[in-house]
Write an enzyme that holds these catalytic residues in place. Structure first.
Site, PDB file in Angstrom:
ATOM      1  N   ARG A 198       1.025  -1.295  -0.015  1.00  0.00           N
ATOM      2  CA  ARG A 198       0.077   0.065   0.041  1.00  0.00           C
ATOM      3  C   ARG A 198       0.676   1.145  -0.055  1.00  0.00           C
ATOM      4  O   ARG A 198       0.563   2.394  -0.518  1.00  0.00           O
ATOM      5  CB  ARG A 198      -0.727  -0.102   1.204  1.00  0.00           C
ATOM      6  CG  ARG A 198      -2.113  -1.145   1.076  1.00  0.00           C
ATOM      7  CD  ARG A 198      -3.130  -1.019   2.398  1.00  0.00           C
ATOM      8  NE  ARG A 198      -4.251  -1.768   1.981  1.00  0.00           N
ATOM      9  CZ  ARG A 198      -5.194  -2.170   2.951  1.00  0.00           C
ATOM     10  NH1 ARG A 198      -4.970  -1.744   4.188  1.00  0.00           N
ATOM     11  NH2 ARG A 198      -6.061  -2.729   2.596  1.00  0.00           N
ATOM     12  N   LYS A 217     -19.834 -15.888   1.794  1.00  0.00           N
ATOM     13  CA  LYS A 217     -21.340 -15.737   1.943  1.00  0.00           C
ATOM     14  C   LYS A 217     -22.218 -14.910   1.119  1.00  0.00           C
ATOM     15  O   LYS A 217     -21.731 -14.030   0.663  1.00  0.00           O
ATOM     16  CB  LYS A 217     -21.920 -15.008   3.389  1.00  0.00           C
ATOM     17  CG  LYS A 217     -21.297 -15.988   4.419  1.00  0.00           C
ATOM     18  CD  LYS A 217     -21.375 -15.123   5.867  1.00  0.00           C
ATOM     19  CE  LYS A 217     -20.841 -16.467   7.124  1.00  0.00           C
ATOM     20  NZ  LYS A 217     -21.280 -15.489   8.382  1.00  0.00           N
ATOM     21  N   GLY A 271      -9.776  -8.402  -1.201  1.00  0.00           N
ATOM     22  CA  GLY A 271      -8.429  -8.720  -0.694  1.00  0.00           C
ATOM     23  C   GLY A 271      -8.219 -10.102  -1.053  1.00  0.00           C
ATOM     24  O   GLY A 271      -7.024 -10.305  -1.406  1.00  0.00           O
ATOM     25  N   GLY A 287     -13.643  -2.942   0.684  1.00  0.00           N
ATOM     26  CA  GLY A 287     -14.883  -2.624   0.944  1.00  0.00           C
ATOM     27  C   GLY A 287     -15.297  -1.284  -0.079  1.00  0.00           C
ATOM     28  O   GLY A 287     -16.667  -1.605  -0.355  1.00  0.00           O
TER      29      GLY A 287
END
Length: 388
Positions: A34, A190, A343, A366
């Site tokens: 990053r 999920k 990720g 996200g």
């Protein structure tokens, strides 16, 4: 929105909100990816003759309290090492001083009370640190915090940094003006975490491929036994509704035809390939099988644009990574523009050495998910409003 690359910032102080939230182990940076992704923006500002104030969070400290465990001191040292200059770490906002050609890093922004609640006073103080406020932290762009949204609105001049711009451009190529056919591969554990993504993408894509625990729920909803596999029985009606919508809209929605099963998710478990109508009641699905790999690869072969978010199996644990690896290799060989977000899928393509053969690797988990859901990111809305 305004972009840093288009502004004259010579002799000015530039505040850049970046995502320097790197993984740490025993007080040391374990992966500086990053930081390396953020540095071109810093170098651009320096080359344009500006002084630079960097802002970032690190981890999840108790807001408003200093905690050495979450200090950005190792990050300041690494940024300085990569830039070939000293980068001071400043604890208090009021102590920030910077001249053209210099870079300073403010200590973890979450040590400031009011950051996560988007406190207006804090936002104004951050904006006042410079003449230009640059939002370049795509990984935090879905959070309406003082440093990511509030300061953009308080700044006299706010713009997007090149990393932020590149992220938004890549997702625009998928969501707004894709070359077709457009395919999406959505994996992960999920359905509940990606229901909005599936529903939004179904309106846009020509074909939608699912994998991982998500596929297990769709298999169960289609009447197949899934043994002890991770799935969500309470969402089977939702899964049936999505499949019905795909059929009615003429969208291709293939499901696995064979899978890899084992008694448990653990290294060295005996893995067996079975057809989806033959999953043993005491075993769990942990990967897609070779026939499914071939089916999915065929669906992707003529795609012009692909977005991939989430692995199609438990790739972190051998021997359950073959499906994810084969899918990654198929996308790497494809002439399509491929955006990889999330990720785990990013980790997979990096693990297999295929990252440089993808069209774009997103830095935001996200944030990329919310874009795929069709949501407007708070930071993006603020930047757009700042240009009016």
């Amino acid at each position: 929105m305004k972009k840093l690359q288009d502004l004259d910032i010579r002799g000015r102080r530039v505040v850049i909100r970046q995502d320097l939230n790197v993984p740490m182990k025993d007080g040391k940076i374990s992966n500086d990816k990053r930081i390396r992704a953020a540095l071109p923006t810093v170098r651009m500002a320096l080359d344009k003759g500006a002084g630079v104030v960097l802002l970032s969070h690190l981890g999840r400290p108790v807001e408003g309290e200093y905690d050495e465990k979450f200090s950005l001191a190792p990050v300041a040292a690494r940024v300085g090492e990569l830039l070939g200059m000293t980068v001071p770490l400043v604890r208090r906002i009021e102590d920030v001083r910077v001249q053209p050609g210099q870079v300073v890093l403010l200590e973890n922004i979450r040590f400031q009370k009011g950051e996560k609640k988007n406190n207006e006073e804090l936002a104004a103080r951050l904006a006042a640190l410079g003449d230009v406020y640059v939002m370049d932290a795509f990984g935090a762009a879905h959070r309406a915090h003082a440093s990511t949204e509030g300061a953009v609105r308080k700044a006299g001049l706010a713009c997007a940094g090149p990393l932020m711009s590149a992220e938004l451009d890549a997702f625009a190529r998928v969501l707004d003006k894709p070359e077709r056919p457009l395919a999406a591969v959505i994996g992960g554990s999920k359905v509940s975490t990606k229901l909005g993504v599936l529903e939004n993408l179904l309106k846009r894509v020509d074909r939608l491929i699912v994998g991982g625990g998500i596929a297990n729920t769709f298999l169960a909803a289609s009447g197949f036994g899934v043994g002890t596999s991770l799935h969500e029985p309470e969402l089977m009606d939702e899964a049936r509704r999505i499949m019905a919508q795909a059929r009615e809209a003429g969208k291709r929605f293939p499901l696995p035809v064979d899978v890899v099963v084992a008694p448990a998710l653990a290294e060295g478990q005996p893995a067996t390939v079975v057809d989806v109508d033959s999953v043993p009641a005491d075993q769990m699905i942990l990967d897609i099988g070779p026939k499914t790999v071939a089916l999915y690869a065929a669906e992707l072969r003529d795609a012009a644009t692909v977005v991939w978010n989430g692995p199609v199996g438990a790739f972190e644990t051998e021997p359950f990574g073959a499906g994810t690896r084969a899918l990654a290799e198929a996308l790497a060989d494809s002439p399509a523009f491929v955006v990889v977000g999330g990720g785990d899928s990013v980790a997979a393509v990096e693990q297999y050495g295929l990252a440089d053969r993808m069209g774009y690797i997103s830095t935001g988990g996200g944030a990329s998910l919310e874009l795929l859901e069709g949501k407007v990111l708070p930071s993006v809305a603020a930047l757009e409003d700042a240009d009016r």
